[in-house]
Design a protein around this motif. Structure first.
Motif, PDB file in Angstrom:
ATOM      1  N   VAL A 226       0.822  -1.201   0.000  1.00  0.00           N
ATOM      2  CA  VAL A 226       0.000   0.000   0.000  1.00  0.00           C
ATOM      3  C   VAL A 226       0.861   1.259   0.000  1.00  0.00           C
ATOM      4  O   VAL A 226       0.548   2.237  -0.682  1.00  0.00           O
ATOM      5  N   THR A 227       1.964   1.238   0.726  1.00  0.00           N
ATOM      6  CA  THR A 227       2.799   2.435   0.841  1.00  0.00           C
ATOM      7  C   THR A 227       3.990   2.431  -0.110  1.00  0.00           C
ATOM      8  O   THR A 227       4.874   3.281   0.011  1.00  0.00           O
ATOM      9  N   LEU A 228       4.031   1.510  -1.056  1.00  0.00           N
ATOM     10  CA  LEU A 228       5.159   1.446  -1.981  1.00  0.00           C
ATOM     11  C   LEU A 228       5.344   2.719  -2.814  1.00  0.00           C
ATOM     12  O   LEU A 228       6.481   3.170  -2.969  1.00  0.00           O
ATOM     13  N   PRO A 229       4.291   3.368  -3.337  1.00  0.00           N
ATOM     14  CA  PRO A 229       4.516   4.622  -4.075  1.00  0.00           C
ATOM     15  C   PRO A 229       5.160   5.715  -3.209  1.00  0.00           C
ATOM     16  O   PRO A 229       6.060   6.429  -3.675  1.00  0.00           O
ATOM     17  N   GLU A 230       4.741   5.831  -1.941  1.00  0.00           N
ATOM     18  CA  GLU A 230       5.360   6.801  -1.046  1.00  0.00           C
ATOM     19  C   GLU A 230       6.807   6.435  -0.750  1.00  0.00           C
ATOM     20  O   GLU A 230       7.669   7.301  -0.645  1.00  0.00           O
ATOM     21  N   GLU A 231       7.063   5.124  -0.596  1.00  0.00           N
ATOM     22  CA  GLU A 231       8.440   4.678  -0.345  1.00  0.00           C
ATOM     23  C   GLU A 231       9.347   5.046  -1.513  1.00  0.00           C
ATOM     24  O   GLU A 231      10.451   5.538  -1.315  1.00  0.00           O
TER      25      GLU A 231
ATOM     26  N   SER B 284      16.964   6.630   6.422  1.00  0.00           N
ATOM     27  CA  SER B 284      16.369   5.892   5.304  1.00  0.00           C
ATOM     28  C   SER B 284      16.966   4.493   5.183  1.00  0.00           C
ATOM     29  O   SER B 284      16.267   3.547   4.818  1.00  0.00           O
TER      30      SER B 284
ATOM     31  N   ARG C 221      12.298  -2.698   6.901  1.00  0.00           N
ATOM     32  CA  ARG C 221      11.171  -3.127   6.071  1.00  0.00           C
ATOM     33  C   ARG C 221      11.452  -4.453   5.371  1.00  0.00           C
ATOM     34  O   ARG C 221      10.629  -5.366   5.388  1.00  0.00           O
TER      35      ARG C 221
END
Length: 134
Positions: A2-7, A20, A27
């Protein structure tokens, strides 16, 4: 997922800094550890020796993940308290003491008191007294 685009936007496309790197290691170490643990849970009945090795590797994954989370939170607290070296040194002393205690408890002489039940899955462990009764 779900958060891959933000990552990708906030982690992968920017210069790598310490926070980072901790995020990425946490992760993906958790992902690999959970996949390994899932595979262990669905293994057919194996020998005591193999089961013991699998469970040791699983414990090591969990142990490393906990250390990474602690380092990440230490970095966060260090930044929130205006880079106080006194606070950082106190946190490092407490952290080293906790790591020592966790290591002794997890991998010391008394860590192998569990017995694996033959003919069952690898994750079914009992104390020696319970195993004898069964």
């Amino acid at each position: 997922m779900v958060t891959l685009p933000e990552e990708v936007a906030f982690i992968w496309r920017r210069p790598k800094i310490l926070s980072s790197m901790f995020f990425l290691v946490n992760r993906y170490l958790a992902l690999v550890g959970n996949i390994f643990g899932l595979c262990i849970d669905f293994l057919p009945a194996v020998s005591d020796e193999s089961c013991s090795r699998y469970m040791l590797v699983r414990e090591l994954f969990l142990f490393l993940q906990q250390i990474i989370v602690c380092l990440t939170l230490t970095l966060l607290i260090y930044a929130l308290y205006d880079r106080s070296r006194r606070l950082l040194s106190c946190m490092m002393i407490i952290g080293l003491a906790l790591i020592g205690g966790a290591s002794a408890g997890s991998f010391g002489n008394n860590s192998n008191v569990a017995t694996y039940v033959q003919g069952s899955d690898c994750h079914n462990t009992l104390t020696e007294e319970t195993a004898i009764r069964q």
